[in-house]
Write an enzyme that holds these catalytic residues in place. Structure first.
Site, PDB file in Angstrom:
ATOM      1  N   PHE A 116       0.823  -1.210   0.000  1.00  0.00           N
ATOM      2  CA  PHE A 116       0.000   0.000   0.000  1.00  0.00           C
ATOM      3  C   PHE A 116       0.856   1.258   0.000  1.00  0.00           C
ATOM      4  CE2 PHE A 116      -2.843  -3.069   2.055  1.00  0.00           C
ATOM      5  CZ  PHE A 116      -4.084  -2.750   1.526  1.00  0.00           C
ATOM      6  N   ASP A 117       0.511   2.201  -0.861  1.00  0.00           N
ATOM      7  CA  ASP A 117       0.959   3.563  -0.667  1.00  0.00           C
ATOM      8  C   ASP A 117       0.216   4.068   0.576  1.00  0.00           C
ATOM      9  OD1 ASP A 117       2.112   6.144  -1.360  1.00  0.00           O
ATOM     10  OD2 ASP A 117       0.071   6.709  -1.924  1.00  0.00           O
ATOM     11  N   PHE A 118       0.653   5.187   1.137  1.00  0.00           N
ATOM     12  CA  PHE A 118      -0.006   5.675   2.350  1.00  0.00           C
ATOM     13  C   PHE A 118      -0.823   6.946   2.102  1.00  0.00           C
ATOM     14  CE2 PHE A 118      -0.004   7.807   6.555  1.00  0.00           C
ATOM     15  CZ  PHE A 118      -0.787   6.876   7.207  1.00  0.00           C
TER      16      PHE A 118
END
Length: 218
Positions: free
Chosen positions: A11-13
């Site tokens: 996941f990107d944040f």
């Protein structure tokens, strides 16, 4: 050829799990407005969402990258908790995915201490097995280095991984690393913008991942 089931989520944040868009825009406008009055507006700031601070400030003023970065981080920290909010259903969905036994990591262009603070705010700091921040790599996304590092630390294969993000860097980084990719329709830059980078999937809601990881994704 059989397509392997997705069992690893990267996941990107920012802009993917936590809505930090307004925080990022306000911080950039404040810092840049002080040094370059009248030169940058909200539309400009939208383009700064995603790349690392070094990449953005190098493009703006190569001589002042460190000075602008320090100022940005200081102001961003002060404004952080007031301006961020969780996207609908994120914490609940992350816990369900964790309960399914999926391997999960954060792969971000933000420094790890700031990511940890955001995860604590959301109450999901225990969900992720691995966290790869800007301070862990030499080359941020779209370079594949951070994704390779996350997969290595997870003990996961590229064939079973999915990179999820709200920006071109996430999709390009996923492709460069040889993993499948998913864009998020709630990106601040608009679903059409993200779709132009041809992710394998487009999530309309974070809970779409529950279906994607249940059966082989074609």
């Amino acid at each position: 050829m059989t397509v392997k089931q997705i069992n690893t989520l990267l996941f990107d944040f920012d802009g993917t799990l936590l809505d930090t868009n307004e925080l990022i825009i306000q911080t950039f406008l404040s810092v840049l407005g002080e040094h370059y009055p009248g030169r940058f507006g909200r539309e400009d700031a939208l383009h700064f969402i995603g790349p690392s601070l070094e990449q953005t400030f190098t493009a703006i003023d190569p001589e002042r990258v460190e000075e602008l970065t320090v100022q940005y981080r200081s102001l961003n920290r002060i404004m952080h908790d007031e301006l961020v909010e969780e996207y609908d259903g994120v914490a609940e969905t992350l816990r369900l995915l964790k309960a399914q036994g999926l391997k999960m990591a954060i792969v971000s262009t933000k420094r790890s201490e700031t990511i940890r603070h955001g995860l604590d705010l959301m109450g999901v700091s225990d969900v992720f097995d691995v966290l790869v921040g800007l301070d862990h790599v030499s080359n941020p996304k779209p370079d594949p280095e951070p994704l390779h590092l996350a997969l290595e630390q997870l003990g996961a294969s590229h064939e079973e991984a999915l990179m999820i993000g709200d920006n071109s860097h996430d999709i390009e980084g996923g492709k460069n690393a040889g993993v499948r990719t998913a864009g998020v329709a709630w990106t601040a830059k608009g679903e059409d913008f993200l779709a132009s980078f041809n992710p394998d999937f487009m999530l309309q809601h974070i809970s779409d991942l529950l279906e994607l990881t249940k059966e082989d994704a074609k």
